[in-house]
Design a protein around this motif. Structure first.
Motif, PDB file in Angstrom:
ATOM      1  N   ALA A   9       0.830  -1.204   0.000  1.00  0.00           N
ATOM      2  CA  ALA A   9       0.000   0.000   0.000  1.00  0.00           C
ATOM      3  C   ALA A   9       0.863   1.253   0.000  1.00  0.00           C
ATOM      4  O   ALA A   9       0.551   2.242  -0.672  1.00  0.00           O
ATOM      5  CB  ALA A   9      -0.941  -0.007   1.206  1.00  0.00           C
ATOM      6  N   ARG A  12       2.207   1.867  -3.480  1.00  0.00           N
ATOM      7  CA  ARG A  12       1.169   2.411  -4.367  1.00  0.00           C
ATOM      8  C   ARG A  12       0.907   3.879  -4.057  1.00  0.00           C
ATOM      9  O   ARG A  12       0.710   4.694  -4.959  1.00  0.00           O
ATOM     10  CB  ARG A  12      -0.109   1.585  -4.244  1.00  0.00           C
ATOM     11  CG  ARG A  12      -0.003   0.180  -4.828  1.00  0.00           C
ATOM     12  CD  ARG A  12      -1.370  -0.478  -4.977  1.00  0.00           C
ATOM     13  NE  ARG A  12      -2.038  -0.658  -3.697  1.00  0.00           N
ATOM     14  CZ  ARG A  12      -1.918  -1.752  -2.938  1.00  0.00           C
ATOM     15  NH1 ARG A  12      -1.125  -2.749  -3.318  1.00  0.00           N
ATOM     16  NH2 ARG A  12      -2.574  -1.879  -1.793  1.00  0.00           N
ATOM     17  N   PHE A  13       0.902   4.241  -2.774  1.00  0.00           N
ATOM     18  CA  PHE A  13       0.683   5.633  -2.397  1.00  0.00           C
ATOM     19  C   PHE A  13       1.824   6.510  -2.919  1.00  0.00           C
ATOM     20  O   PHE A  13       1.590   7.608  -3.439  1.00  0.00           O
ATOM     21  CB  PHE A  13       0.591   5.746  -0.875  1.00  0.00           C
ATOM     22  CG  PHE A  13       0.456   7.164  -0.378  1.00  0.00           C
ATOM     23  CD1 PHE A  13      -0.755   7.831  -0.450  1.00  0.00           C
ATOM     24  CD2 PHE A  13       1.549   7.827   0.169  1.00  0.00           C
ATOM     25  CE1 PHE A  13      -0.878   9.144  -0.004  1.00  0.00           C
ATOM     26  CE2 PHE A  13       1.439   9.126   0.626  1.00  0.00           C
ATOM     27  CZ  PHE A  13       0.217   9.790   0.539  1.00  0.00           C
ATOM     28  N   SER A 298      -4.193   4.646  -2.056  1.00  0.00           N
ATOM     29  CA  SER A 298      -3.179   3.745  -2.613  1.00  0.00           C
ATOM     30  C   SER A 298      -3.748   2.791  -3.644  1.00  0.00           C
ATOM     31  O   SER A 298      -3.019   1.979  -4.215  1.00  0.00           O
ATOM     32  CB  SER A 298      -2.512   2.932  -1.487  1.00  0.00           C
ATOM     33  OG  SER A 298      -3.458   2.083  -0.852  1.00  0.00           O
TER      34      SER A 298
END
Length: 299
Positions: A9, A12-13, A298
């Motif tokens: 996560a 992705r963020f 995310s």
């Protein structure tokens, strides 16, 4: 127990935040900001307040941003920089340091959705008596790129030199000089061999959820704004011995603070934030709220 953001996560963020920055878009915005700067300040504030878009401006601080904390020695003078509803509050950058009334000078390079360059900011740390939140009040700055503050509107570069870099010898080197004011920050500091140390979480997490403007940058009716970030980015930083900082000049806030810093901190990694392109309140108040916001963004 603090859960933390899961590594997938977080990646992705980070990618989401970086993807919001376009060099081409930033270059185009620089020219537009110079045009806006020639408009009356009331018109500038109207345009900013009616701006449309999501709350997802990418704001990435490059590795080795550097902070110096000074004790405030003239509280009356510092208080005059604060907007209504704020009061000075003791704090410190590191968790085990004795809190005291505090002014912080920060130097960093960054790339964002709307500007790209180097910046030095002077903060006075205060508590918002309306929300009870510790707040970083930006009271002065110098930058080699475009700027916006509610009290002065849009402005172009203010520096004639803006060096914030590192060397292979393991030093941070900073030399930022204003072309308009007597503001100057010149130093070198060793980061090789420095150890990571826990940061004061109220200052670095709560404080970054409540950022406002003071001094010449404040304006009646402006709201504090907050950043969205992985709170673990503020868990620790390199602790630099203040006596090891070769401080040739620092005039930011010199009239109301001590001559030498009591703390020096450096973040040896990039920090990724999302925020709005103009000041607006945030509903996030703590670590748990930040973690939820990061996961939501995310993908």
């Amino acid at each position: 127990m603090e859960s933390g953001i899961e590594p997938p996560a977080l990646r992705r963020f980070v990618a989401h935040t970086e993807s919001k920055v376009s060099p081409k878009a930033v270059a185009a915005l620089y020219s537009r900001a110079e045009i806006l700067a020639r408009m009356p300040s009331r018109a500038q504030r109207w345009i900013v307040s009616h701006a449309r878009g999501d709350d997802g401006m990418g704001f990435i601080v490059e590795p080795y941003c550097f902070f110096l904390a000074y004790e405030i020695t003239d509280p009356d003078a510092a208080t005059r920089l604060l907007p209504p509803h704020y009061r000075l509050a003791p704090t410190a950058m590191f968790a085990d340091e004795t809190p005291r009334l505090c002014a912080i000078v920060g130097a960093f390079t960054l790339h964002t959705s709307v500007f790209w360059g180097a910046r030095v900011e002077l903060y006075v740390i205060a508590e918002d008596t309306r929300s009870g939140m510790l707040t970083w009040l930006i009271c002065d700055y110098e930058s080699n790129t475009i700027n916006y503050g509610p009290g002065e509107g849009f402005a172009g570069a203010t520096t004639d030199r803006a060096v914030i870099t590192t060397t292979h010898a393991g030093e941070v080197v900073i030399d930022v000089r204003s072309a308009q004011r007597p503001n100057r920050l010149e130093l070198s500091a060793p980061v090789h061999g420095a150890a990571m140390a826990p940061l004061d979480q109220r200052l670095w997490i709560e404080g970054n959820l409540s950022v406002d403007y003071g001094g010449r940058l404040q304006s009646d009716g402006s709201d504090p704004f907050g950043l969205v970030f992985d709170p673990d980015e503020m868990r620790q930083a390199l602790r630099i011995d203040p006596d090891a900082v070769a401080l040739a000049a620092d005039t930011f806030g010199a009239a109301f603070r001590s001559a030498t810093p009591f703390e020096a901190a450096c973040f040896p990694y990039a920090q990724h934030f999302l925020t709005s392109s103009f000041s607006r309140p945030t509903t996030i108040r703590d670590r748990a709220g930040l973690e939820r916001a990061v996961r939501e963004r995310s993908g």
